[in-house]
Write a protein that holds these residues in place. Structure first.
Motif, PDB file in Angstrom:
ATOM      1  N   ASP A   1      23.704 -20.828  71.798  1.00  0.00           N
ATOM      2  CA  ASP A   1      23.682 -21.673  70.991  1.00  0.00           C
ATOM      3  C   ASP A   1      22.514 -22.780  71.293  1.00  0.00           C
ATOM      4  O   ASP A   1      21.813 -22.589  72.315  1.00  0.00           O
ATOM      5  N   GLN A   2      21.900 -23.531  70.255  1.00  0.00           N
ATOM      6  CA  GLN A   2      21.191 -24.465  70.373  1.00  0.00           C
ATOM      7  C   GLN A   2      21.900 -25.674  70.083  1.00  0.00           C
ATOM      8  O   GLN A   2      22.475 -25.983  69.037  1.00  0.00           O
ATOM      9  N   LYS A   3      22.232 -26.745  71.069  1.00  0.00           N
ATOM     10  CA  LYS A   3      22.887 -27.753  70.874  1.00  0.00           C
ATOM     11  C   LYS A   3      22.462 -29.024  71.605  1.00  0.00           C
ATOM     12  O   LYS A   3      22.153 -28.694  72.781  1.00  0.00           O
TER      13      LYS A   3
ATOM     14  N   VAL B   1      19.464 -31.125  63.676  1.00  0.00           N
ATOM     15  CA  VAL B   1      18.039 -30.905  63.050  1.00  0.00           C
ATOM     16  C   VAL B   1      17.663 -29.354  63.182  1.00  0.00           C
ATOM     17  O   VAL B   1      18.604 -28.364  63.732  1.00  0.00           O
ATOM     18  N   ALA B   2      16.654 -28.811  62.526  1.00  0.00           N
ATOM     19  CA  ALA B   2      16.264 -27.572  62.487  1.00  0.00           C
ATOM     20  C   ALA B   2      15.662 -26.987  63.847  1.00  0.00           C
ATOM     21  O   ALA B   2      15.138 -27.939  64.670  1.00  0.00           O
ATOM     22  N   HIS B   3      15.975 -25.999  64.255  1.00  0.00           N
ATOM     23  CA  HIS B   3      15.536 -25.070  65.414  1.00  0.00           C
ATOM     24  C   HIS B   3      14.478 -23.823  64.926  1.00  0.00           C
ATOM     25  O   HIS B   3      15.173 -23.542  64.057  1.00  0.00           O
ATOM     26  N   ASN B   4      13.718 -23.389  65.859  1.00  0.00           N
ATOM     27  CA  ASN B   4      12.954 -22.286  65.965  1.00  0.00           C
ATOM     28  C   ASN B   4      13.408 -21.580  67.156  1.00  0.00           C
ATOM     29  O   ASN B   4      13.846 -22.006  68.229  1.00  0.00           O
ATOM     30  N   VAL B   5      13.419 -20.077  67.179  1.00  0.00           N
ATOM     31  CA  VAL B   5      13.283 -19.100  68.470  1.00  0.00           C
ATOM     32  C   VAL B   5      12.187 -18.363  68.324  1.00  0.00           C
ATOM     33  O   VAL B   5      12.019 -17.475  67.354  1.00  0.00           O
TER      34      VAL B   5
ATOM     35  N   LEU C   1      12.070 -20.056  73.414  1.00  0.00           N
ATOM     36  CA  LEU C   1      11.255 -21.439  73.228  1.00  0.00           C
ATOM     37  C   LEU C   1      11.602 -21.583  71.884  1.00  0.00           C
ATOM     38  O   LEU C   1      11.987 -20.860  71.077  1.00  0.00           O
ATOM     39  N   CYS C   2      11.355 -22.906  71.560  1.00  0.00           N
ATOM     40  CA  CYS C   2      11.603 -23.511  70.113  1.00  0.00           C
ATOM     41  C   CYS C   2      10.058 -24.307  69.780  1.00  0.00           C
ATOM     42  O   CYS C   2       9.775 -25.067  70.526  1.00  0.00           O
ATOM     43  N   GLN C   3       9.430 -23.676  68.561  1.00  0.00           N
ATOM     44  CA  GLN C   3       8.279 -24.396  68.398  1.00  0.00           C
ATOM     45  C   GLN C   3       8.384 -25.656  67.940  1.00  0.00           C
ATOM     46  O   GLN C   3       7.432 -26.606  67.966  1.00  0.00           O
ATOM     47  N   VAL C   4       9.521 -26.129  67.345  1.00  0.00           N
ATOM     48  CA  VAL C   4       9.974 -27.587  66.942  1.00  0.00           C
ATOM     49  C   VAL C   4       9.951 -28.525  68.134  1.00  0.00           C
ATOM     50  O   VAL C   4       9.416 -29.677  67.923  1.00  0.00           O
ATOM     51  N   HIS C   5      10.801 -27.991  69.152  1.00  0.00           N
ATOM     52  CA  HIS C   5      10.823 -28.854  70.312  1.00  0.00           C
ATOM     53  C   HIS C   5      10.223 -28.306  71.730  1.00  0.00           C
ATOM     54  O   HIS C   5      11.111 -27.296  72.251  1.00  0.00           O
ATOM     55  N   PRO C   6       9.188 -28.403  71.777  1.00  0.00           N
ATOM     56  CA  PRO C   6       8.445 -27.714  73.034  1.00  0.00           C
ATOM     57  C   PRO C   6       9.003 -27.855  74.344  1.00  0.00           C
ATOM     58  O   PRO C   6       8.859 -27.079  75.234  1.00  0.00           O
ATOM     59  N   GLU C   7       9.850 -28.803  74.557  1.00  0.00           N
ATOM     60  CA  GLU C   7      10.681 -28.959  75.864  1.00  0.00           C
ATOM     61  C   GLU C   7      12.031 -28.074  75.950  1.00  0.00           C
ATOM     62  O   GLU C   7      12.609 -27.890  76.864  1.00  0.00           O
ATOM     63  N   MET C   8      12.413 -27.495  74.963  1.00  0.00           N
ATOM     64  CA  MET C   8      13.393 -26.530  74.942  1.00  0.00           C
ATOM     65  C   MET C   8      12.978 -25.257  75.516  1.00  0.00           C
ATOM     66  O   MET C   8      12.162 -24.456  75.109  1.00  0.00           O
ATOM     67  N   GLU C   9      13.860 -24.696  76.540  1.00  0.00           N
ATOM     68  CA  GLU C   9      13.669 -23.351  77.045  1.00  0.00           C
ATOM     69  C   GLU C   9      14.873 -22.783  77.671  1.00  0.00           C
ATOM     70  O   GLU C   9      15.846 -23.682  78.147  1.00  0.00           O
TER      71      GLU C   9
END
Ligand SMILES: [Cu+2]
Length: 195
Positions: A63-65, A90-94, A125-133
């Motif tokens: 999940d992305q939450k 919000v939209a996420h990318n993977v 990783l998510c291109q929209v949110h660089p801090e996501m890992e």
């Protein structure tokens, strides 16, 4: 009368043999993660040659939450379909550099599937949110677990035999240790990992 037929004797013997047949054991212990605030999210697995893995028929959800991948580390076996969800507003990318894929960017409520065909560690990783890992760890063994905050882990239903216990952490050096699982017995293995 103390007569016992040979059949009764045979039955008693077979019963004893069945009791001593190989029973699975449990491997548990604690991983100490030196220099980290938490010992959580370390993947501990038992490796041996010739182990068979069966991918689950249903996709495993990742999940992305609240702007995070949940769980932070997802261990799966080779051939598993991972379903990437979006439970945010919000939209996420993977995308994954090691996996060589970009699943695109999608709105809340939708999902994308990806099949992991080779063992390895795949950073998410998510291109929209660089801090996501996040990480998908693909294993060719059915015997694995992730540690909790205190570093404890438990791998159940392990057939007796010799294994290499492997610990993987995103921030620490990989550690290996030989373990032997004896029939029906619990095995304890404690590991220390450092940078
Ligand atoms: Cu995102």
């Amino acid at each position: 009368m103390s007569f016992r037929s040979p059949f009764t004797a045979a039955a008693v013997f077979l019963g004893a043999a069945a009791l001593t047949a190989a029973q699975p054991g449990t491997v548990s212990g604690k991983v100490t993660a030196k220099g980290l605030r938490t010992s959580a999210d370390i993947v501990v697995s038992l490796e041996a040659s010739g182990l068979k893995v069966t991918a689950p028929k249903a996709p495993v959800e990742f999940d992305q939450k609240q702007m995070k991948f949940i769980p932070h580390v997802l261990p799966v076996v080779v051939g598993t379909t991972v379903r990437f969800l979006n439970s945010d507003t919000v939209a996420h990318n993977v995308f994954s550099p090691e996996g060589g894929y970009n699943l695109g960017t999608w709105p809340p409520g939708q999902s994308k599937d990806h099949v992991f065909k080779k063992p390895g560690v795949y950073t998410q990783l998510c291109q929209v949110h660089p801090e996501m890992e996040g990480y998908v760890v693909v294993l060719d063994t059915p015997y694995f677990a992730t540690t909790n905050k205190s570093g404890a882990f438990e791998i159940k239903d392990v057939p007796p035999g010799k294994y290499k216990l492997v610990a993987w952490s995103e921030k620490l050096k990989r550690v290996e240790q030989d373990v032997t699982v004896e029939t029906g017995k619990p095995t304890t293995a404690n590991l220390t990992m450092s940078k």
